[in-house]
Motif scaffolding. Structure first.
Motif, PDB file in Angstrom:
ATOM      1  N   PRO A 105       0.815  -1.230   0.000  1.00 27.33           N
ATOM      2  CA  PRO A 105       0.000   0.000   0.000  1.00 27.33           C
ATOM      3  C   PRO A 105       0.840   1.268   0.000  1.00 27.33           C
ATOM      4  O   PRO A 105       0.519   2.233  -0.704  1.00 27.33           O
ATOM      5  CB  PRO A 105      -0.825  -0.131   1.288  1.00 27.33           C
ATOM      6  N   SER A 106       1.934   1.277   0.766  1.00 33.10           N
ATOM      7  CA  SER A 106       2.767   2.474   0.841  1.00 33.10           C
ATOM      8  C   SER A 106       3.469   2.742  -0.490  1.00 33.10           C
ATOM      9  O   SER A 106       3.576   3.898  -0.922  1.00 33.10           O
ATOM     10  CB  SER A 106       3.811   2.314   1.954  1.00 33.10           C
ATOM     11  N   VAL A 107       3.954   1.681  -1.144  1.00 33.31           N
ATOM     12  CA  VAL A 107       4.643   1.862  -2.424  1.00 33.31           C
ATOM     13  C   VAL A 107       3.663   2.330  -3.500  1.00 33.31           C
ATOM     14  O   VAL A 107       3.984   3.197  -4.317  1.00 33.31           O
ATOM     15  CB  VAL A 107       5.343   0.562  -2.854  1.00 33.31           C
ATOM     16  N   VAL A 108       2.463   1.773  -3.499  1.00 32.98           N
ATOM     17  CA  VAL A 108       1.444   2.187  -4.466  1.00 32.98           C
ATOM     18  C   VAL A 108       1.132   3.672  -4.291  1.00 32.98           C
ATOM     19  O   VAL A 108       1.052   4.429  -5.272  1.00 32.98           O
ATOM     20  CB  VAL A 108       0.166   1.339  -4.306  1.00 32.98           C
ATOM     21  N   LYS A 145      -4.773   7.943 -20.144  1.00 27.49           N
ATOM     22  CA  LYS A 145      -3.352   7.736 -20.363  1.00 27.49           C
ATOM     23  C   LYS A 145      -3.007   6.263 -20.133  1.00 27.49           C
ATOM     24  O   LYS A 145      -3.598   5.600 -19.282  1.00 27.49           O
ATOM     25  CB  LYS A 145      -2.513   8.604 -19.419  1.00 27.49           C
ATOM     26  N   ARG A 146      -2.043   5.782 -20.886  1.00 31.70           N
ATOM     27  CA  ARG A 146      -1.579   4.396 -20.715  1.00 31.70           C
ATOM     28  C   ARG A 146      -0.443   4.367 -19.697  1.00 31.70           C
ATOM     29  O   ARG A 146       0.523   5.122 -19.804  1.00 31.70           O
ATOM     30  CB  ARG A 146      -1.097   3.817 -22.041  1.00 31.70           C
ATOM     31  N   ILE A 147      -0.572   3.477 -18.700  1.00 35.03           N
ATOM     32  CA  ILE A 147       0.495   3.268 -17.737  1.00 35.03           C
ATOM     33  C   ILE A 147       1.063   1.869 -17.947  1.00 35.03           C
ATOM     34  O   ILE A 147       0.338   0.872 -17.857  1.00 35.03           O
ATOM     35  CB  ILE A 147       0.019   3.472 -16.278  1.00 35.03           C
ATOM     36  N   GLY A 148       2.335   1.811 -18.261  1.00 37.34           N
ATOM     37  CA  GLY A 148       3.011   0.542 -18.496  1.00 37.34           C
ATOM     38  C   GLY A 148       3.728   0.077 -17.246  1.00 37.34           C
ATOM     39  O   GLY A 148       4.598   0.778 -16.719  1.00 37.34           O
ATOM     40  N   LEU A 149       3.364  -1.099 -16.764  1.00 38.27           N
ATOM     41  CA  LEU A 149       3.917  -1.642 -15.519  1.00 38.27           C
ATOM     42  C   LEU A 149       4.948  -2.708 -15.853  1.00 38.27           C
ATOM     43  O   LEU A 149       4.628  -3.726 -16.475  1.00 38.27           O
ATOM     44  CB  LEU A 149       2.795  -2.235 -14.665  1.00 38.27           C
ATOM     45  N   ILE A 150       6.178  -2.470 -15.446  1.00 36.69           N
ATOM     46  CA  ILE A 150       7.240  -3.452 -15.648  1.00 36.69           C
ATOM     47  C   ILE A 150       7.227  -4.376 -14.443  1.00 36.69           C
ATOM     48  O   ILE A 150       7.611  -4.000 -13.339  1.00 36.69           O
ATOM     49  CB  ILE A 150       8.595  -2.757 -15.834  1.00 36.69           C
ATOM     50  N   ALA A 160      -2.536  -1.186 -10.934  1.00 39.63           N
ATOM     51  CA  ALA A 160      -3.475  -1.319 -12.043  1.00 39.63           C
ATOM     52  C   ALA A 160      -4.897  -0.990 -11.600  1.00 39.63           C
ATOM     53  O   ALA A 160      -5.649  -0.322 -12.327  1.00 39.63           O
ATOM     54  CB  ALA A 160      -3.405  -2.737 -12.618  1.00 39.63           C
ATOM     55  N   LYS A 161      -5.279  -1.424 -10.397  1.00 38.80           N
ATOM     56  CA  LYS A 161      -6.624  -1.131  -9.890  1.00 38.80           C
ATOM     57  C   LYS A 161      -6.822   0.373  -9.687  1.00 38.80           C
ATOM     58  O   LYS A 161      -7.861   0.937 -10.058  1.00 38.80           O
ATOM     59  CB  LYS A 161      -6.850  -1.869  -8.570  1.00 38.80           C
ATOM     60  N   VAL A 162      -5.819   1.019  -9.087  1.00 40.72           N
ATOM     61  CA  VAL A 162      -5.927   2.462  -8.864  1.00 40.72           C
ATOM     62  C   VAL A 162      -5.954   3.190 -10.208  1.00 40.72           C
ATOM     63  O   VAL A 162      -6.712   4.149 -10.408  1.00 40.72           O
ATOM     64  CB  VAL A 162      -4.774   2.956  -7.985  1.00 40.72           C
ATOM     65  N   ALA A 163      -5.125   2.737 -11.139  1.00 42.40           N
ATOM     66  CA  ALA A 163      -5.079   3.370 -12.458  1.00 42.40           C
ATOM     67  C   ALA A 163      -6.441   3.302 -13.139  1.00 42.40           C
ATOM     68  O   ALA A 163      -6.889   4.272 -13.770  1.00 42.40           O
ATOM     69  CB  ALA A 163      -4.014   2.694 -13.324  1.00 42.40           C
ATOM     70  N   GLN A 164      -7.104   2.171 -13.021  1.00 45.06           N
ATOM     71  CA  GLN A 164      -8.422   2.031 -13.637  1.00 45.06           C
ATOM     72  C   GLN A 164      -9.428   2.971 -12.992  1.00 45.06           C
ATOM     73  O   GLN A 164     -10.336   3.482 -13.661  1.00 45.06           O
ATOM     74  CB  GLN A 164      -8.871   0.582 -13.557  1.00 45.06           C
ATOM     75  N   ALA A 165      -9.266   3.233 -11.695  1.00 39.75           N
ATOM     76  CA  ALA A 165     -10.147   4.194 -11.026  1.00 39.75           C
ATOM     77  C   ALA A 165      -9.934   5.600 -11.575  1.00 39.75           C
ATOM     78  O   ALA A 165     -10.859   6.420 -11.576  1.00 39.75           O
ATOM     79  CB  ALA A 165      -9.902   4.172  -9.519  1.00 39.75           C
ATOM     80  N   PHE A 166      -8.721   5.894 -12.056  1.00 37.10           N
ATOM     81  CA  PHE A 166      -8.429   7.171 -12.697  1.00 37.10           C
ATOM     82  C   PHE A 166      -8.802   7.158 -14.186  1.00 37.10           C
ATOM     83  O   PHE A 166      -8.512   8.115 -14.894  1.00 37.10           O
ATOM     84  CB  PHE A 166      -6.931   7.496 -12.586  1.00 37.10           C
ATOM     85  N   GLU A 169      -5.332   3.392 -18.678  1.00 38.87           N
ATOM     86  CA  GLU A 169      -5.227   2.089 -19.334  1.00 38.87           C
ATOM     87  C   GLU A 169      -3.942   1.390 -18.858  1.00 38.87           C
ATOM     88  O   GLU A 169      -2.850   1.682 -19.354  1.00 38.87           O
ATOM     89  CB  GLU A 169      -5.176   2.245 -20.855  1.00 38.87           C
ATOM     90  N   PRO A 170      -4.024   0.464 -17.894  1.00 43.01           N
ATOM     91  CA  PRO A 170      -2.825  -0.238 -17.457  1.00 43.01           C
ATOM     92  C   PRO A 170      -2.483  -1.407 -18.382  1.00 43.01           C
ATOM     93  O   PRO A 170      -3.352  -2.161 -18.813  1.00 43.01           O
ATOM     94  CB  PRO A 170      -3.209  -0.748 -16.065  1.00 43.01           C
ATOM     95  N   VAL A 171      -1.196  -1.532 -18.682  1.00 46.55           N
ATOM     96  CA  VAL A 171      -0.666  -2.670 -19.425  1.00 46.55           C
ATOM     97  C   VAL A 171       0.591  -3.122 -18.699  1.00 46.55           C
ATOM     98  O   VAL A 171       1.127  -2.410 -17.851  1.00 46.55           O
ATOM     99  CB  VAL A 171      -0.344  -2.312 -20.898  1.00 46.55           C
ATOM    100  N   THR A 172       1.080  -4.323 -19.022  1.00 49.16           N
ATOM    101  CA  THR A 172       2.254  -4.822 -18.316  1.00 49.16           C
ATOM    102  C   THR A 172       3.193  -5.583 -19.230  1.00 49.16           C
ATOM    103  O   THR A 172       2.770  -6.107 -20.281  1.00 49.16           O
ATOM    104  CB  THR A 172       1.835  -5.721 -17.128  1.00 49.16           C
ATOM    105  N   TRP A 173       4.455  -5.605 -18.845  1.00 52.16           N
ATOM    106  CA  TRP A 173       5.440  -6.554 -19.369  1.00 52.16           C
ATOM    107  C   TRP A 173       5.886  -7.386 -18.184  1.00 52.16           C
ATOM    108  O   TRP A 173       6.243  -6.852 -17.137  1.00 52.16           O
ATOM    109  CB  TRP A 173       6.646  -5.829 -19.977  1.00 52.16           C
ATOM    110  N   ARG A 174       5.832  -8.710 -18.341  1.00 50.38           N
ATOM    111  CA  ARG A 174       6.042  -9.590 -17.205  1.00 50.38           C
ATOM    112  C   ARG A 174       7.257 -10.495 -17.446  1.00 50.38           C
ATOM    113  O   ARG A 174       7.145 -11.533 -18.097  1.00 50.38           O
ATOM    114  CB  ARG A 174       4.785 -10.435 -16.993  1.00 50.38           C
ATOM    115  N   PRO A 175       8.433 -10.128 -16.938  1.00 47.91           N
ATOM    116  CA  PRO A 175       9.620 -10.924 -17.213  1.00 47.91           C
ATOM    117  C   PRO A 175       9.741 -12.188 -16.386  1.00 47.91           C
ATOM    118  O   PRO A 175      10.421 -13.139 -16.787  1.00 47.91           O
ATOM    119  CB  PRO A 175      10.759  -9.956 -16.876  1.00 47.91           C
ATOM    120  N   THR A 176       9.118 -12.232 -15.203  1.00 46.80           N
ATOM    121  CA  THR A 176       9.226 -13.390 -14.322  1.00 46.80           C
ATOM    122  C   THR A 176       7.858 -13.729 -13.752  1.00 46.80           C
ATOM    123  O   THR A 176       6.891 -12.991 -13.914  1.00 46.80           O
ATOM    124  CB  THR A 176      10.191 -13.108 -13.153  1.00 46.80           C
TER     125      THR A 176
END
Length: 309
Positions: A105-108, A145-150, A160-166, A169-176
């Motif tokens: 929560p604090s980091v978000v 706005k699109r927010i890309g989450l690494i 992503a949940k908070v972004a949708q409330a704003f 458009e959240p998207v992600t790249w998932r390396p692991t």
């Protein structure tokens, strides 16, 4: 019965935990130290049976671990272990427990504070006002706005949940991690960088991801976009980032972590469009109290398995 030493409790949170009293009743005594070097760490832990480490404030490389024959257990707060030689811990039969991601929560919240601050140019406006200049620079709304989450762990999912409330458009790249359970679109890294208005980093510092946003990758970011790093400093090429900030290719950046900490020389001093904080993503009173309570619970739960009494 034994000695527990807490390293790095700068905020003095641990003494107030009721779990301390529970362990004292079991015969354990507590010491507190704030080591600034490996030799300080050895001195602080030389008589300890159990060590509690607050985040990465004290490093435990092999040569330190091998000088601690009495140590039976490390109760680490958080989930990061890059500062520990896990092989040396195993070889010396030292148990390691983690508290997990209690700081999400604090980091978000810090991440979104930085996003809004960059999109509305807080630091630029502050600098003008401090110079008694009244300049109103247009900013940008978050909606659409699109927010890309690494990365797509606990923190990214909450962002992503908070972004949708704003209405973003959240998207992600998932390396692991396990793939296939994503609730938002998954893109290749290059596409995410080229199309995102905001890029926010939320991966652990593992060898294969060190400098994942190198010069080549950073220069693929969309013009006018924002970069947020509340993960680890070694994930990005700071010099390339500075060039993009100084040229105006990036609108701004929010940086909470650095390759070497504490930061002694500020490489961003000529970048008015950057928000800098001293690795405070996890530092709230609520998180620190959770760290204390859970790390102490981990000790209590493992007491029957400790052999060197």
């Amino acid at each position: 019965m034994g000695k527990i030493t807490v390293l790095g409790d700068f905020e003095k949170v641990f003494p107030s935990s009721p779990k301390v009293r529970e362990l004292e009743q079991k015969g354990y005594t507590f010491d507190y130290a704030e080591p600034r070097s490996d030799s300080d760490t050895v001195e602080a832990l030389k008589n300890a049976d159990i060590a509690i480490l607050v985040r990465e404030r004290a490093k435990m490389p092999r040569h330190v671990i091998e000088q601690l024959p009495n140590l039976q257990m490390i109760s680490q707060t958080g989930s990061g272990t890059a500062h520990l030689d896990k092989g040396a811990l195993e070889e010396n039969n030292i148990k390691l427990t983690l508290t997990g991601g209690t700081s999400a929560p604090s980091v978000v919240e810090l991440t979104f504070g930085m996003i809004i601050g960059c999109m509305r140019q807080f630091t630029v406006h502050r600098n003008h006002l401090m110079q008694e200049q009244w300049k109103q620079i247009p900013g940008f709304e978050l909606q659409h706005k699109r927010i890309g989450l690494i990365g797509y762990g606990e923190i990214s999912r909450e962002i992503a949940k908070v972004a949708q409330a704003f209405q973003m458009e959240p998207v992600t790249w998932r390396p692991t991690g396990e793939k296939g359970d994503e609730e938002i679109p998954v893109l290749e890294l290059d596409e995410l960088l080229a199309t995102s208005d905001i890029v926010s980093i939320h991966v652990r510092l593992v060898p294969e991801l060190k400098n994942v946003l190198n010069r080549e990758k950073l220069f693929k970011m969309k013009k006018g976009s924002v970069l947020i790093n509340t993960a680890r400093g070694a994930l990005i090429d700071n010099q390339a980032l500075i060039e993009l900030l100084e040229s105006g290719h990036l609108l701004g950046a929010g940086i909470d972590t650095y390759p070497e900490e504490p930061l002694t020389e500020n490489p961003f001093k000529n970048c008015p469009n950057v928000i800098l904080t001293p690795h405070i993503g996890y530092i709230t009173w609520e998180v620190l109290q959770r760290f204390a309570d859970i790390s102490l619970e981990n000790i209590i739960g493992n007491l029957p398995t400790l052999s060197k009494q």
